[in-house]
Design a protein around this motif. Structure first.
Motif, PDB file in Angstrom:
ATOM      1  N   LEU A   6       0.864  -1.179   0.000  1.00  0.00           N
ATOM      2  CA  LEU A   6       0.000   0.000   0.000  1.00  0.00           C
ATOM      3  C   LEU A   6       0.901   1.229   0.000  1.00  0.00           C
ATOM      4  N   ARG A  31      -1.473  -1.095  -4.390  1.00  0.00           N
ATOM      5  CA  ARG A  31      -2.615  -0.186  -4.353  1.00  0.00           C
ATOM      6  C   ARG A  31      -2.105   1.127  -3.796  1.00  0.00           C
ATOM      7  N   THR A  32      -2.749   2.214  -4.191  1.00  0.00           N
ATOM      8  CA  THR A  32      -2.329   3.525  -3.717  1.00  0.00           C
ATOM      9  C   THR A  32      -3.481   4.238  -3.024  1.00  0.00           C
ATOM     10  N   CYS A  33      -3.111   5.126  -2.115  1.00  0.00           N
ATOM     11  CA  CYS A  33      -4.077   5.971  -1.407  1.00  0.00           C
ATOM     12  C   CYS A  33      -3.542   7.396  -1.405  1.00  0.00           C
ATOM     13  N   ALA A  39      -5.977   5.491   3.595  1.00  0.00           N
ATOM     14  CA  ALA A  39      -5.192   4.297   3.935  1.00  0.00           C
ATOM     15  C   ALA A  39      -5.826   3.544   5.101  1.00  0.00           C
ATOM     16  N   GLU A  42      -8.535   1.436   3.803  1.00  0.00           N
ATOM     17  CA  GLU A  42      -8.084   0.356   2.925  1.00  0.00           C
ATOM     18  C   GLU A  42      -7.410  -0.790   3.698  1.00  0.00           C
ATOM     19  N   TRP A  46      -7.782  -4.929   2.738  1.00  0.00           N
ATOM     20  CA  TRP A  46      -6.789  -5.402   1.782  1.00  0.00           C
ATOM     21  C   TRP A  46      -5.606  -6.095   2.447  1.00  0.00           C
ATOM     22  N   PRO A  48      -2.277  -5.267   3.479  1.00  0.00           N
ATOM     23  CA  PRO A  48      -0.989  -5.260   2.778  1.00  0.00           C
ATOM     24  C   PRO A  48       0.115  -5.885   3.624  1.00  0.00           C
ATOM     25  N   VAL A  51       3.376  -1.115   4.195  1.00  0.00           N
ATOM     26  CA  VAL A  51       2.800   0.191   3.874  1.00  0.00           C
ATOM     27  C   VAL A  51       3.957   1.155   3.624  1.00  0.00           C
TER      28      VAL A  51
END
Length: 123
Positions: A6, A31-33, A39, A42, A46, A48, A51
């Motif tokens: 992330l 994935r990006t925020c 974040a 997410e 998700w 991750p 991060v």
């Protein structure tokens, strides 16, 4: 194994460059925020493996985001700051906040995946 990453940064161009450069590694799913708040939404779904977190963001900076991650949700996922404030004293302060590491901005897009791999721990 596929690694979920992330990337959190308020700069759209940097998010795009980071995602493209990380996805050069076929084992990375990214994935990006655009914010710390995004974040936090997410993370629980998700999950991750790592991060990557910008330090200087409006509203909720990287330090506040990391504190919320650790207090509210997740005490174990490695968080790596990506920041222009990566001098020795700044890096030490970020590590004291609970970061796993610090990657300096501007980062080398051709080496970003390699740098992130340095922080990954295989189960």
């Amino acid at each position: 194994m596929s690694w979920r990453i992330l990337y959190v940064d308020d700069e759209p161009d940097l998010r795009e460059v980071a995602q493209l450069s990380l996805e050069l590694d076929p084992e990375f799913e990214v994935r990006t925020c655009a914010s710390g708040a995004e974040a936090l939404e997410e993370l629980p779904t998700w999950k991750p493996h790592v991060v990557l977190l910008d330090f200087m963001m409006p509203d909720m900076d990287g330090a506040a985001t990391l504190k919320r991650i650790r207090d509210d949700q997740d005490r174990t996922t490695p968080v790596i700051f990506i920041t222009a404030r990566a001098g020795d004293s700044d890096a030490a302060a970020l590590m004291a906040l609970g970061a796993q590491g610090v990657i300096a901005k501007p980062f080398d897009p051709m080496r970003l995946a390699e740098r992130v791999r340095e922080f990954l721990v295989r189960d």
